[in-house]
Scaffold this motif. Structure first.
Motif, PDB file in Angstrom:
ATOM      1  N   LEU A  53      47.038  13.359  38.120  1.00  0.00           N
ATOM      2  CA  LEU A  53      46.345  12.590  38.778  1.00  0.00           C
ATOM      3  C   LEU A  53      46.321  11.297  38.235  1.00  0.00           C
ATOM      4  O   LEU A  53      45.810  11.278  37.041  1.00  0.00           O
ATOM      5  CB  LEU A  53      44.742  13.144  39.091  1.00  0.00           C
ATOM      6  CG  LEU A  53      44.010  12.637  40.230  1.00  0.00           C
ATOM      7  CD1 LEU A  53      44.740  12.473  41.569  1.00  0.00           C
ATOM      8  CD2 LEU A  53      42.723  13.259  40.306  1.00  0.00           C
ATOM      9  N   GLU A  57      44.670   6.035  41.124  1.00  0.00           N
ATOM     10  CA  GLU A  57      44.428   6.817  42.346  1.00  0.00           C
ATOM     11  C   GLU A  57      43.066   7.586  42.357  1.00  0.00           C
ATOM     12  O   GLU A  57      42.240   7.467  43.490  1.00  0.00           O
ATOM     13  CB  GLU A  57      45.524   8.231  42.111  1.00  0.00           C
ATOM     14  CG  GLU A  57      45.597   8.916  43.505  1.00  0.00           C
ATOM     15  CD  GLU A  57      46.490  10.130  43.424  1.00  0.00           C
ATOM     16  OE1 GLU A  57      46.734  10.826  44.223  1.00  0.00           O
ATOM     17  OE2 GLU A  57      46.990   9.938  42.374  1.00  0.00           O
ATOM     18  N   LYS A  58      42.387   7.811  41.090  1.00  0.00           N
ATOM     19  CA  LYS A  58      41.021   8.338  40.946  1.00  0.00           C
ATOM     20  C   LYS A  58      40.099   7.335  41.533  1.00  0.00           C
ATOM     21  O   LYS A  58      39.028   7.649  42.192  1.00  0.00           O
ATOM     22  CB  LYS A  58      40.654   8.610  39.657  1.00  0.00           C
ATOM     23  CG  LYS A  58      41.419   9.992  38.982  1.00  0.00           C
ATOM     24  CD  LYS A  58      41.223  10.090  37.696  1.00  0.00           C
ATOM     25  CE  LYS A  58      41.737  11.173  37.124  1.00  0.00           C
ATOM     26  NZ  LYS A  58      41.619  11.286  35.628  1.00  0.00           N
ATOM     27  N   HIS A  72      50.091   9.935  46.768  1.00  0.00           N
ATOM     28  CA  HIS A  72      49.821  10.376  45.401  1.00  0.00           C
ATOM     29  C   HIS A  72      51.011  10.445  44.694  1.00  0.00           C
ATOM     30  O   HIS A  72      50.925  10.393  43.416  1.00  0.00           O
ATOM     31  CB  HIS A  72      49.238  11.920  45.889  1.00  0.00           C
ATOM     32  CG  HIS A  72      49.150  12.806  44.928  1.00  0.00           C
ATOM     33  ND1 HIS A  72      48.365  12.577  43.961  1.00  0.00           N
ATOM     34  CD2 HIS A  72      49.859  14.045  44.649  1.00  0.00           C
ATOM     35  CE1 HIS A  72      48.389  13.749  42.969  1.00  0.00           C
ATOM     36  NE2 HIS A  72      49.531  14.413  43.495  1.00  0.00           N
ATOM     37  N   ILE A 117      41.685  18.118  40.553  1.00  0.00           N
ATOM     38  CA  ILE A 117      42.720  18.128  41.509  1.00  0.00           C
ATOM     39  C   ILE A 117      43.066  19.591  41.816  1.00  0.00           C
ATOM     40  O   ILE A 117      43.051  20.393  40.697  1.00  0.00           O
ATOM     41  CB  ILE A 117      43.819  17.438  41.079  1.00  0.00           C
ATOM     42  CG1 ILE A 117      45.056  17.302  42.030  1.00  0.00           C
ATOM     43  CG2 ILE A 117      44.364  17.691  39.619  1.00  0.00           C
ATOM     44  CD1 ILE A 117      46.306  16.621  41.973  1.00  0.00           C
ATOM     45  N   CYS A 293      46.119  16.054  52.279  1.00  0.00           N
ATOM     46  CA  CYS A 293      45.512  15.671  51.189  1.00  0.00           C
ATOM     47  C   CYS A 293      44.166  15.211  51.563  1.00  0.00           C
ATOM     48  O   CYS A 293      44.022  14.369  52.447  1.00  0.00           O
ATOM     49  CB  CYS A 293      46.067  14.483  50.452  1.00  0.00           C
ATOM     50  SG  CYS A 293      47.939  14.790  49.627  1.00  0.00           S
ATOM     51  N   TYR A 295      39.852  14.841  50.133  1.00  0.00           N
ATOM     52  CA  TYR A 295      38.872  14.562  48.912  1.00  0.00           C
ATOM     53  C   TYR A 295      37.606  14.867  49.567  1.00  0.00           C
ATOM     54  O   TYR A 295      36.975  14.259  50.423  1.00  0.00           O
ATOM     55  CB  TYR A 295      38.882  13.211  48.665  1.00  0.00           C
ATOM     56  CG  TYR A 295      37.928  12.728  47.215  1.00  0.00           C
ATOM     57  CD1 TYR A 295      38.222  13.562  45.954  1.00  0.00           C
ATOM     58  CD2 TYR A 295      37.183  12.097  47.429  1.00  0.00           C
ATOM     59  CE1 TYR A 295      37.290  13.449  44.939  1.00  0.00           C
ATOM     60  CE2 TYR A 295      36.076  12.027  46.452  1.00  0.00           C
ATOM     61  CZ  TYR A 295      36.263  12.632  45.155  1.00  0.00           C
ATOM     62  OH  TYR A 295      35.499  12.215  44.044  1.00  0.00           O
TER      63      TYR A 295
END
Length: 459
Positions: A53, A57-58, A72, A117, A293, A295
């Motif tokens: 990760l 991206e975080k 990603h 992740i 994907c 979150y």
């Protein structure tokens, strides 16, 4: 041609040490820099899992912005490029592959607003994806047609979890297959462990060998019609293909030392090779595109839409056989296979396997004994042998009685030149042509398929 392959884990956690190898030293956070400078490979393949990760991206995830699987992957690739640049490595010389990982990885302790992740899927997805990418790399760089010796160099210093063993296995299987066509040297490296307080690390040669030509048959042949066992309806539609079984026959003809069948099947498969190759490309592409994907509650989840099947491996190997074969022997497009081509196949492909070569040589020495009798009409090999053999009438009658019954044991014992299935004729220019009698080709394929299944281990 020299190729260096190295699987990596979380490279952002590595510390700089002084690596030593072959009288040279280099301070770096990775063994790759010293190996590239010392070994001077023509190609460098760097593999990282999709379970990493990137910090950028975080930030997107913490802001509530959606991240697709393609995004990603791109972030991981860019993060690798930044790391290579910081280590003084030329990114242009290195091919980066981001392949399927697996597992749950929380953020380091003490990190505020960290992101966990979680990657869901089978560990073997990495193995099949790597084999496919390796095949594509060879094809796109015209390496199948380069008949020079290959030196494969594997650096296992930075591998993580199941990745090193699956990388090792994939390389051994792929290059042992290519060893049927050219000389292949395999060298594996691994550096001394780098832990807190260590400032120096020696890079060691842990394996060095010339690969013996080998065909891997350790999987069963179930699910022959699918490249992917899909969880997604769209992926199930795109991954179905009815011609896969033909690839197993081509693969088996090489495994069991059957030059005539290899030539015939290569010609047959060559006609729909591009179509089937596109099916495999589409399956892999769709599998990536349909990866979910999400979150939620501090966890970024990556869930694959399907599981790669062993048909991917067989297709990759069959395609590699076809590409390599066409680079060493000219396969005629007409009816029948010239005896000259069969001899060339033996020399170019099977001569590196002493036992297999012995059986083929014996048949290639016997076949010319009937050449004087051969006419311009297709006729069974057994008929010519019955005419030329000086035996008792009872033996001749027994041979005639057996013509309709090809024998499996004889088929393999005679390298596929079983007298009840092989036909010969003289071509228009006088050359001797061979083929499997059309109405008995199904029996020949059945023999090969049954033996492949018998030698494969049950799952």
């Amino acid at each position: 041609m020299k190729m260096l392959i190295t699987p990596w884990g979380n490279f952002r956690a590595w510390n700089e040490v002084t690596y030593h190898f072959d009288g040279r030293s280099e301070r770096s956070a990775t063994s790759l820099k010293l190996l590239v400078n010392s070994l001077e490979p023509d190609y460098v393949l760097l593999i990282v899992p999709d379970s990493l990760l990137d910090d950028r991206e975080k930030e997107l995830l913490l802001k509530g912005e959606p991240v697709t699987y393609e995004t990603h992957i791109n972030y991981i690739r860019e993060s690798v490029k930044d790391f290579l640049s910081a280590q003084g490595l030329e990114e242009g010389r290195i091919e980066i592959f981001v392949l399927p990982g697996k597992g749950t990885f929380p953020p380091p302790r003490g990190v505020e607003n960290g992101v966990t992740i979680r990657v869901e899927g089978e560990a073997t997805d990495y193995f099949y994806a790597f084999l496919f990418e390796l095949y594509k790399f060879f094809k796109n760089n015209s390496l199948f047609s380069d008949n020079d010796e290959i030196e494969v160099m594997l650096d296992l210093t930075h591998g993580l979890n199941f990745v090193p063993v699956l990388t090792y296995r994939a390389l051994k299987e792929f290059f042992s297959l290519l060893a049927n066509f050219r000389k292949v040297k395999f060298v594996a490296y691994n550096a001394d462990p780098v832990v807190t307080g260590v400032t120096d690390s020696n890079i060691n040669v842990v394996e060095e060998a010339l690969l013996i030509p080998k065909i891997s048959l350790e999987r069963t042949l179930k699910d022959k019609r699918f490249f992917v066992k899909a969880n997604h309806s769209e992926l199930r539609r795109s991954c179905r293909e009815n011609k896969l079984e033909e690839l197993y026959i081509l693969y088996g003809s090489l495994a069991f030392g059957l030059p005539l069948l290899l030539a015939e099947e290569a010609l047959s498969i060559k006609r729909f090779y591009e179509e089937l190759n596109e099916v495999l490309e589409r399956c892999v592409s769709d599998c990536r595109r349909l990866t979910e994907c999400t979150y939620e509650d501090g966890t970024f989840s990556v869930k694959r839409s399907g599981t790669f099947q062993d048909s991917v491996r067989v297709a990759v190997f069959a395609f590699s056989v076809l590409e390599s074969l066409c680079s060493v022997v000219r396969l005629p497009e007409g009816e029948g296979v010239p005896f000259k081509t069969v001899k060339e196949l033996h020399e170019a492909v099977f001569s590196r396997s002493p036992v297999v070569s012995y059986f083929i040589e014996k048949e290639l020495h016997s076949l010319p004994n009937v050449f004087e009798q051969i006419t311009s009409e297709w006729k069974l090999y057994n008929d010519y042998l019955a005419n030329s053999d000086k035996q008792e009438q009872k033996e001749l009658d027994d041979k005639r009685k057996d013509r309709a019954h090809p024998d499996k044991r004889n088929f393999f014992a005679h390298a596929g030149f079983e007298r009840n299935v092989v036909e010969l004729k003289r071509g228009s220019t006088g050359e001797i042509l061979l083929r499997y009698r059309p109405d008995r080709k199904k029996t020949v394929k059945k023999f090969v398929r049954e033996e492949m299944e018998r030698f494969a281990l049950s799952e």
